[in-house]
Design an enzyme around this catalytic site. Structure first.
Site, PDB file in Angstrom:
ATOM      1  N   TRP A  67       0.807  -1.212   0.000  1.00 37.85           N
ATOM      2  CA  TRP A  67       0.000   0.000   0.000  1.00 37.85           C
ATOM      3  C   TRP A  67       0.843   1.265   0.000  1.00 37.85           C
ATOM      4  O   TRP A  67       0.657   2.156  -0.832  1.00 37.85           O
ATOM      5  CB  TRP A  67      -0.929  -0.001   1.215  1.00 37.85           C
ATOM      6  N   ASP A  68       1.793   1.379   0.928  1.00 36.51           N
ATOM      7  CA  ASP A  68       2.547   2.627   1.019  1.00 36.51           C
ATOM      8  C   ASP A  68       3.508   2.799  -0.145  1.00 36.51           C
ATOM      9  O   ASP A  68       3.777   3.927  -0.574  1.00 36.51           O
ATOM     10  CB  ASP A  68       3.273   2.763   2.362  1.00 36.51           C
ATOM     11  N   THR A  69       4.023   1.696  -0.705  1.00 33.00           N
ATOM     12  CA  THR A  69       4.833   1.807  -1.919  1.00 33.00           C
ATOM     13  C   THR A  69       4.005   2.371  -3.058  1.00 33.00           C
ATOM     14  O   THR A  69       4.439   3.281  -3.779  1.00 33.00           O
ATOM     15  CB  THR A  69       5.397   0.433  -2.324  1.00 33.00           C
TER      16      THR A  69
END
Length: 608
Positions: free
Chosen positions: A188-190
């Site tokens: 998600w954060d990537t």
């Protein structure tokens, strides 16, 4: 929304009963060092915990109005839990970091102020920027560098560390792009950072001191299957898809046909193909034309069968569209080995009709199982017939198999193995469909203890459940089986008509028996991805059986096999080209249009 709150810090927590209270305390103390009182809040995003974390978080929230507890009954995954908590947060600056406090908290002020005061939209700590201090053992450092290298290579990111659990976001910027972020777990954060760079947001990466807490190991499901597939998915969406135009689509379709025709000349002698087709055409052109027409008739039946399979999975589609999708995928299978064309069909039905990938591939698996089961049954029935009425022919076949040409012998052995495997797979599917045990989740969890395993298990459960749904319903099994039998009967009739065009001196009964046997074994032989479209394997198995069971010479047998396969491939390619033009879809177009149906596809997954 609470008045005056500027900064919301989210602590994603799963079974953190031993550490969450200390983490909250340290977080509040650190925030108080540089932020005005009552301008911040700490949210414990408790993600379906199975320990005392919910009770502790609730107690902390009751005792201190700066603390909030956001609870989820079910596991949402790291990305899902963060997004859920951010939507509930009050601050304009949104922050999260891992609850193990691996990143030194002296960096929290720089993280927060990067968004709050310095005008950045996204900020992230980094363990790889020069100037950082991170105790990275090889078992963590090597996979991390490899992962970040792949992200930079495929997704054109300028950041050095995408997975450091120490990030902050401007609320407006985050929610402007979060709707395009598909992953809800470790990627998600990537994906957020990659999409933020692509959309032109200001992203800050700064060095942090980081000390690993606890043990870590490469997780097969999360790191290889999960993260790797998400990199490829995002690469296709962000890098490949924007380059696609109608001109590119038309060019790709044209090249597909050219490559398919070229491969026919690689695996078969083009001179032999032309000579044999010419001989058959000059002798009995009507039979060759009739063979092609019979084969054409079988394609709408393939579309109708595919409609019936999808109907059992809860999707109602038109035969015309599905026939076109089958044409396109089978054309792809002529070009690429390993039946890669099947992925084209999964893309087409997902992009144009919103059928999720697990169900799309499951429907293909059902179709393949019925194909293999049908042609195995046809070959077995003829074999039994020969054993009863003409056992001498089987002795001749055994002798011929021992001294046959290598291509034919290998093809027949391959066919025998594939047929046995088809029967075994069918037995397993039917048996598992009648069992209440969940083998999928337990198998995945043996490979991984990460939360991502739940997600992967749910996808595989959808896939296997769809297959079992058809296998467990006698009416559906019989209907799809009957249509498969009709489809392959027409395939055999096509071959028999081509065979007859060579003016072989055989009775109709012998012609049909040999035709059913040779075509069935030939199709079983080409199942394994040893050559695109099974070219060569089909001819080898077909010719060996014809020579062993009839007085027909090898040259005539191979000629009939070549013409039979060529006629079928030409019809397939022509149908594939026509379908791409009619439906305006190819692999590239399907990917381009998949964005338009993402919401519908996700809804289909939920309802399925």
């Amino acid at each position: 929304m609470t008045q005056g709150v500027e900064v919301s810090v989210v602590l994603p927590a799963y079974n953190e009963a031993d550490t969450i209270e200390e983490t909250v305390t340290v977080t509040l103390e650190t925030l108080a060092e540089f932020l005005p009182a009552h301008s911040y809040e700490v949210i414990v995003a408790e993600d379906g915990c199975e320990d005392r974390t919910p009770a502790i978080a609730s107690r902390l929230a009751d005792d201190d109005d700066r603390i909030r507890h956001v609870h989820s009954d079910e596991r949402l995954g790291r990305g899902g839990a963060l997004e859920y908590a951010f939507r509930a947060a009050d601050g304009e600056t949104l922050v999260y970091f891992d609850t193990d406090l691996a990143t030194d908290m002296k960096h929290l002020e720089e993280l927060v102020e990067s968004i709050r005061s310095d005008g950045y939209d996204f900020a992230t700590g980094s363990r790889w920027v020069p100037g950082q201090q991170a105790d990275r053992p090889a078992k963590r450092g090597i996979p991390s560098r490899g992962y970040n290298g792949l992200v930079r290579l495929f997704l054109r990111s300028e950041l050095l560390d995408h997975q450091c659990g120490f990030k902050a976001f401007d609320r407006e910027a985050l929610f402007a792009l979060i709707g395009d972020v598909e992953d809800e777990h470790w990627f998600w954060d990537t994906e957020v950072l990659v999409r933020a760079q692509k959309d032109g947001y200001r992203v800050k990466e700064f060095p942090v001191e980081w000390t690993p807490k606890g043990d870590s190991k490469v997780d097969l499901v999360r790191d290889v299957f999960g993260m790797g597939s998400q990199i490829l998915r995002t690469w296709w969406q962000l890098i490949v898809s924007p380059l696609i135009t109608r001109r590119v689509t038309l060019t790709a379709g044209t090249l597909l046909v050219v490559v398919a025709l070229a491969l026919m000349t690689v695996y078969l002698d083009p001179t032999a193909v032309i000579d044999e087709m010419g001989a058959a055409w000059s002798s009995n052109p009507a039979l060759v034309v009739a063979a092609a027409l019979v084969y054409v008739v079988s394609w709408p039946l393939r579309g109708a069968r595919y409609r019936d399979i999808l109907a059992e999975l809860g999707y109602t589609e038109r035969v015309g569209f599905l026939t076109g999708a089958v044409f396109i995928s089978q054309t792809g299978n002529l070009v690429f080995p390993a039946r890669a064309g099947d992925a084209v069909r999964a893309y087409v039905v997902k992009a144009r009709r919103g059928i999720p990938y697990p169900s799309g591939f499951a429907s293909l698996a059902v179709e393949r199982v019925f194909d293999l089961l049908t042609i195995t049954a046809l070959a077995g029935a003829v074999l039994v017939g020969y054993a009863i009425f003409d056992p001498a022919s089987l002795s001749t076949l055994a002798a011929e198999l021992t001294g046959a040409r290598e291509s034919g012998r290998v093809a027949v052995y391959v066919a025998m193995a594939v047929g046995a495997a088809a029967l075994a797979v069918t037995a397993v599917i039917v048996a598992s469909a009648r069992s209440d045990r969940n083998f999928v989740r337990s198998a995945v969890q043996r490979l991984s203890n990460d939360s991502y395993a739940d997600y992967v298990a749910s996808v595989l459960e959808t896939f296997t459940g769809d297959i079992q749904r058809v296998a467990s319903r006698p009416a559906a099994f019989a209907r799809v089986g009957a249509s498969s039998l009709l489809i392959w009967t027409l395939d055999v009739i096509t071959a028999v008509l081509v065979f007859a065009a060579f003016e072989v001196n055989l009775s109709l009964g012998t012609l049909l028996a040999v035709g059913f046997f040779a075509v069935s074994v030939g199709n079983l032989a080409k199942v394994l991805p040893l050559s695109p479209g099974g070219i060569g394997l089909y001819e080898g198995a077909f010719s060996l059986l014809v020579v062993a069971l009839t007085p027909v010479t090898w040259s005539v047998a191979i000629g009939a096999a070549i013409v039979d396969h060529a006629v079928k491939n030409v019809v397939t390619i022509a149908g594939g080209v026509a379908s791409m033009g009619w439906l305006n879809v190819s692999l590239t177009t399907a990917v381009e249009e998949s964005r338009e149906v993402d919401g519908e596809a996700d809804a289909a997954v939920d309802s399925n």
